[in-house]
Design a protein around this motif. Structure first.
Motif, PDB file in Angstrom:
ATOM      1  N   GLU A 135       0.699  -1.211   0.042  1.00  0.00           N
ATOM      2  CA  GLU A 135      -0.084   0.018  -0.022  1.00  0.00           C
ATOM      3  C   GLU A 135       0.765   1.286   0.072  1.00  0.00           C
ATOM      4  N   VAL A 136       2.022   1.417   0.947  1.00  0.00           N
ATOM      5  CA  VAL A 136       2.895   2.486   1.057  1.00  0.00           C
ATOM      6  C   VAL A 136       3.731   2.704  -0.254  1.00  0.00           C
ATOM      7  N   ALA A 137       4.253   1.369  -0.678  1.00  0.00           N
ATOM      8  CA  ALA A 137       4.909   1.523  -1.995  1.00  0.00           C
ATOM      9  C   ALA A 137       4.055   2.125  -3.429  1.00  0.00           C
ATOM     10  N   GLY A 138       2.870   1.711  -3.333  1.00  0.00           N
ATOM     11  CA  GLY A 138       2.016   2.158  -4.249  1.00  0.00           C
ATOM     12  C   GLY A 138       1.691   3.595  -4.497  1.00  0.00           C
ATOM     13  N   PHE A 139       1.534   3.916  -3.048  1.00  0.00           N
ATOM     14  CA  PHE A 139       1.096   5.429  -2.919  1.00  0.00           C
ATOM     15  C   PHE A 139       2.505   6.173  -3.171  1.00  0.00           C
ATOM     16  N   MET A 140       3.638   5.667  -2.739  1.00  0.00           N
ATOM     17  CA  MET A 140       4.886   6.629  -2.915  1.00  0.00           C
ATOM     18  C   MET A 140       5.076   6.392  -4.583  1.00  0.00           C
ATOM     19  N   ARG A 141       4.967   5.521  -5.142  1.00  0.00           N
ATOM     20  CA  ARG A 141       4.931   5.117  -6.705  1.00  0.00           C
ATOM     21  C   ARG A 141       3.978   6.145  -7.544  1.00  0.00           C
ATOM     22  N   LYS A 142       3.023   6.203  -7.050  1.00  0.00           N
ATOM     23  CA  LYS A 142       1.958   7.191  -7.509  1.00  0.00           C
ATOM     24  C   LYS A 142       2.159   8.745  -7.422  1.00  0.00           C
ATOM     25  N   ASN A 143       2.797   9.270  -6.245  1.00  0.00           N
ATOM     26  CA  ASN A 143       3.200  10.498  -6.017  1.00  0.00           C
ATOM     27  C   ASN A 143       4.758  10.531  -5.829  1.00  0.00           C
ATOM     28  N   ARG A 144       5.530   9.862  -6.688  1.00  0.00           N
ATOM     29  CA  ARG A 144       6.928   9.670  -6.834  1.00  0.00           C
ATOM     30  C   ARG A 144       7.730  11.086  -6.569  1.00  0.00           C
ATOM     31  N   ARG A 145       7.216  12.032  -7.415  1.00  0.00           N
ATOM     32  CA  ARG A 145       7.876  13.633  -7.509  1.00  0.00           C
ATOM     33  C   ARG A 145       7.798  14.144  -5.837  1.00  0.00           C
ATOM     34  N   LYS A 146       6.684  13.794  -5.300  1.00  0.00           N
ATOM     35  CA  LYS A 146       6.718  14.517  -4.172  1.00  0.00           C
ATOM     36  C   LYS A 146       7.646  13.869  -2.920  1.00  0.00           C
ATOM     37  N   TYR A 147       7.562  12.673  -3.136  1.00  0.00           N
ATOM     38  CA  TYR A 147       8.251  11.854  -2.036  1.00  0.00           C
ATOM     39  C   TYR A 147       9.597  11.203  -2.365  1.00  0.00           C
ATOM     40  N   LYS A 148       9.983  11.561  -3.545  1.00  0.00           N
ATOM     41  CA  LYS A 148      11.487  10.878  -4.005  1.00  0.00           C
ATOM     42  C   LYS A 148      12.469  11.342  -2.918  1.00  0.00           C
ATOM     43  N   GLU A 149      12.379  12.314  -2.220  1.00  0.00           N
ATOM     44  CA  GLU A 149      13.889  12.755  -1.406  1.00  0.00           C
ATOM     45  C   GLU A 149      13.710  11.980  -0.246  1.00  0.00           C
ATOM     46  N   LEU A 150      12.399  11.236   0.056  1.00  0.00           N
ATOM     47  CA  LEU A 150      12.327  10.529   1.248  1.00  0.00           C
ATOM     48  C   LEU A 150      13.025   9.043   1.098  1.00  0.00           C
ATOM     49  N   LEU A 151      13.238   8.492  -0.110  1.00  0.00           N
ATOM     50  CA  LEU A 151      13.800   7.415  -0.562  1.00  0.00           C
ATOM     51  C   LEU A 151      15.339   7.231  -0.134  1.00  0.00           C
ATOM     52  N   PRO A 152      15.973   6.238   0.077  1.00  0.00           N
ATOM     53  CA  PRO A 152      17.435   6.265   0.197  1.00  0.00           C
ATOM     54  C   PRO A 152      18.005   6.515  -1.099  1.00  0.00           C
ATOM     55  N   VAL A 153      19.433   7.007  -0.869  1.00  0.00           N
ATOM     56  CA  VAL A 153      20.149   7.426  -2.342  1.00  0.00           C
ATOM     57  C   VAL A 153      20.143   6.224  -3.006  1.00  0.00           C
ATOM     58  N   GLY A 154      19.831   6.191  -4.396  1.00  0.00           N
ATOM     59  CA  GLY A 154      20.005   5.196  -5.226  1.00  0.00           C
ATOM     60  C   GLY A 154      18.824   4.248  -5.395  1.00  0.00           C
ATOM     61  N   MET A 155      17.578   4.403  -4.439  1.00  0.00           N
ATOM     62  CA  MET A 155      16.643   3.515  -4.503  1.00  0.00           C
ATOM     63  C   MET A 155      15.520   4.081  -5.586  1.00  0.00           C
ATOM     64  N   ASN A 156      14.754   3.453  -6.218  1.00  0.00           N
ATOM     65  CA  ASN A 156      13.674   3.502  -7.221  1.00  0.00           C
ATOM     66  C   ASN A 156      12.535   2.821  -6.852  1.00  0.00           C
ATOM     67  N   ILE A 157      11.361   3.547  -6.909  1.00  0.00           N
ATOM     68  CA  ILE A 157      10.186   2.409  -6.778  1.00  0.00           C
ATOM     69  C   ILE A 157       9.227   2.705  -7.799  1.00  0.00           C
TER      70      ILE A 157
END
Length: 98
Positions: free
Chosen positions: A76-98
């Motif tokens: 659920e959280v991965a799907g939400f972050m994928r859908k809102n990737r631009r807004k939450y990209k900076e929260l992901l660890p360096v080098g990680m994409n979802i």
């Protein structure tokens, strides 16, 4: 009820973020390693699914305040972050994409 009405509690003993929606408990379980927090499992009470995104937004805001990276392993959280990737990209660890 808006997202501002959601009160997020970090239950460190049970390692989960909690909020009460319509008198029932919603949770996102986590595990923490170094400067990363892994959001592993989300539980929403029946009939509260419409508040799921509000809960995720509130938890991500809490984590952002702590200056910690997020690894969303819960679908659920991965799907939400994928859908809102631009807004939450900076929260992901360096080098990680979802």
């Amino acid at each position: 009820m808006s997202k501002e009405d959601l009160v997020i509690t970090d239950n460190e003993f049970q390692r989960q973020f909690e909020t009460t929606i319509n008198g029932t408990l919603a949770t996102i379980e986590y595990s923490q390693q170094e400067r990363k927090i892994f959001l592993t499992k989300m539980r929403m009470p029946d009939g509260t699914e419409h508040r799921q995104e509000d809960f995720i937004v509130a938890v991500l805001a809490e984590i952002k305040e702590r200056n910690t990276s997020v690894v969303p392993t819960s679908p659920e959280v991965a799907g939400f972050m994928r859908k809102n990737r631009r807004k939450y990209k900076e929260l992901l660890p360096v080098g990680m994409n979802i």
